[in-house]
Design an enzyme around this catalytic site. Structure first.
Site, PDB file in Angstrom:
ATOM      1  N   CYS A 292       1.278   2.718   3.532  1.00  0.00           N
ATOM      2  CA  CYS A 292       1.509   1.851   4.689  1.00  0.00           C
ATOM      3  C   CYS A 292       2.870   2.202   5.294  1.00  0.00           C
ATOM      4  O   CYS A 292       3.877   2.239   4.572  1.00  0.00           O
ATOM      5  CB  CYS A 292       1.471   0.387   4.247  1.00  0.00           C
TER       6      CYS A 292
ATOM      7  N   PHE B 160       4.957   0.508   6.994  1.00  0.00           N
ATOM      8  CA  PHE B 160       5.955  -0.548   6.831  1.00  0.00           C
ATOM      9  C   PHE B 160       6.410  -0.654   5.374  1.00  0.00           C
ATOM     10  O   PHE B 160       7.579  -0.927   5.092  1.00  0.00           O
ATOM     11  CB  PHE B 160       5.394  -1.862   7.347  1.00  0.00           C
ATOM     12  N   CYS B 161       5.491  -0.416   4.443  1.00  0.00           N
ATOM     13  CA  CYS B 161       5.860  -0.389   3.020  1.00  0.00           C
ATOM     14  C   CYS B 161       6.754   0.816   2.736  1.00  0.00           C
ATOM     15  O   CYS B 161       7.734   0.712   1.987  1.00  0.00           O
ATOM     16  CB  CYS B 161       4.619  -0.333   2.144  1.00  0.00           C
TER      17      CYS B 161
ATOM     18  N   TYR C 238       0.884  -1.153   0.000  1.00  0.00           N
ATOM     19  CA  TYR C 238       0.000   0.000   0.000  1.00  0.00           C
ATOM     20  C   TYR C 238       0.931   1.214   0.000  1.00  0.00           C
ATOM     21  O   TYR C 238       1.881   1.265   0.795  1.00  0.00           O
ATOM     22  CB  TYR C 238      -0.883   0.077   1.246  1.00  0.00           C
TER      23      TYR C 238
END
Length: 315
Positions: free
Chosen positions: A41, A43-44, A38
Site C-alpha cells: 500500500c 500509504f503504508c 498492506y
C-alpha cells in the site's frame, strides 16, 4: 463541518502475532508500535519509510486486503493503522499516513509532548463535498504541532514547502500509480503475485485466502485503475503521466541544488515520495519509470538513507 475526536484510547485490542518485527538497537523513543498494513500500500510504505529512516522499532501485522479480519476492532477501516501502546497499558490508534507521520515527527522533535496529547491535535472532521457525498478527513494532518519554543527555531519557509510537497504526494503523485500498475490484466496479475511474494502471503494467510486476494484483487484493481485514470485526467498513455510527475519532482530538487528536497538529508517530503514509489518497486510500471524518467539516482540515494540501520526479525 463537524469536528470529531479521533479514535480514543482503547483498553484492549485482539492479540495477533506480528508478521515480523523491525528492531533498531539504538531506538530510544520508548514507543511500542504495531503497524497494521498492506505491504505494498503506498500509504503504508510511506509510514514505513518514515519509521525506518528515523530508526523507530515497530511490529508489523499484515492485513488481508479483501477480508480485513485483523482490523475488525477498528472503526477506521483503512490502512495504515499505527497502534501505540501507552505506559498505562492502553492503546492509542493513529490513522491516516500523513497524520501518523506528523504526529510522530512532533513527538520526536518535542520531548515535552506525550503521544496521546499530540493525537488530540488532529481531530477527525466530517463534511459534504461538491458532489453531495459525505466525507471524512483529519485536520492539521500536514502540520507539526510543536510548542512555541520549538517553532521559533524552525525555518517556516522550509516547513511550508515541505507541507506543500507532502500534500502533492497525496493529491497528485499517488493517483498516477494504480492506473499504471494495473494498466492491463497481465500487469495486474504480475503486480498481485509480486505483492504476494513481498507481503509473504503464503506465510501469513491460508492458501485459499491468498488465491482469493490475488484473483479478486487483480480484477478489482484493473477496473479501479481505469476509473482512476478518468477521474484524475491522466493521459491516454498513463505511463507518461507517471513520468511527468516524477520529472517535475526531480526538476524541483535540482532547482534547490541539493541531493534531496531537504538538502543534504531527506525531509518529510522526500520520505513521502520515496514511500509511495517504493510501493510499486517490483512492478513493470516501476521498471519503466526508472528507464524513462530522471528519478533513479535520487531513488537509489533515498533507499540507502532509509535502510541504513534496518534490521528485520522474522517471527
Amino acid at each position: 463541518m463537524n469536528k470529531q475526536s479521533g479514535i480514543p484510547l482503547l483498553d484492549e485490542i485482539p492479540k495477533i502475532n506480528p508478521s515480523r518485527k523491525i528492531h533498531y538497537p539504538n531506538d530510544n523513543n520508548n514507543l511500542k508500535l504495531t503497524l497494521y498494513q498492506y505491504q505494498t500500500c503506498p500509504f503504508c510504505c510511506k509510514v514505513r519509510a518514515f519509521l525506518d529512516y528515523h530508526g523507530i522499532s515497530y511490529d508489523v501485522i499484515e492485513v488481508d486486503p479483501v477480508l480485513r479480519q485483523s482490523i475488525k476492532w477498528s472503526p477506521y477501516k483503512k490502512v495504515p493503522i499505527l497502534v501505540v501502546e501507552t505506559p498505562t497499558g492502553q492503546y492509542q490508534p493513529l490513522n491516516d499516513s500523513s497524520m501518523i507521520i506528523s504526529a510522530l515527527s512532533t513527538f520526536i522533535k518535542d520531548a515535552e509532548k506525550e503521544i496521546v496529547d499530540i493525537v488530540k491535535c488532529y481531530p477527525f472532521i466530517e463534511y459534504v463535498d461538491e458532489g453531495g457525498s459525505r466525507k471524512t478527513d483529519i485536520m492539521n494532518k500536514y502540520f507539526l504541532m510543536l510548542s512555541e519554543k520549538k517553532m521559533v527555531k524552525m525555518n517556516m519557509d522550509e516547513l511550508n514547502e515541505e507541507r506543500k510537497w507532502r500534500r502533492w504526494v497525496d493529491d497528485v503523485l499517488v493517483h498516477t500509480l494504480s492506473p499504471n500498475v494495473y494498466r492491463t490484466k497481465e500487469e495486474a496479475f504480475q503486480a498481485f503475485n509480486w505483492f504476494s511474494e513481498v507481503g509473504e502471503w503464503e506465510k501469513n494467510f491460508p492458501e485459499w485466502e491468498r488465491q482469493l486476494i490475488i484473483y479478486v484483487g487483480a480484477y478489482a484493481m484493473l477496473m479501479i485503475g481505469k476509473r482512476l485514470k478518468k477521474k484524475y485526467n491522466l493521459k491516454d498513455d498513463v505511463r507518461s503521466s507517471l513520468y511527468d510527475e516524477c520529472n517535475y519532482w526531480m526538476k524541483s530538487i535540482q532547482k534547490k541544488g541539493g541531493k534531496f528536497m531537504g538538502g543534504d538529508k531527506p525531509n518529510l517530503a522526500d520520505l513521502a515520495v520515496f514511500g509511495v514509489l517504493n510501493s510499486i518497486e517490483g512492478c513493470l510500471a516501476f521498471e519503466d519509470l526508472l528507464k524513462n524518467s530522471k528519478i533513479k539516482v535520487w531513488f537509489d540515494q533515498m533507499k540507502i538513507e532509509v535502510n541504513r540501520n534496518k534490521m528485520i526479525t522474522d517471527v
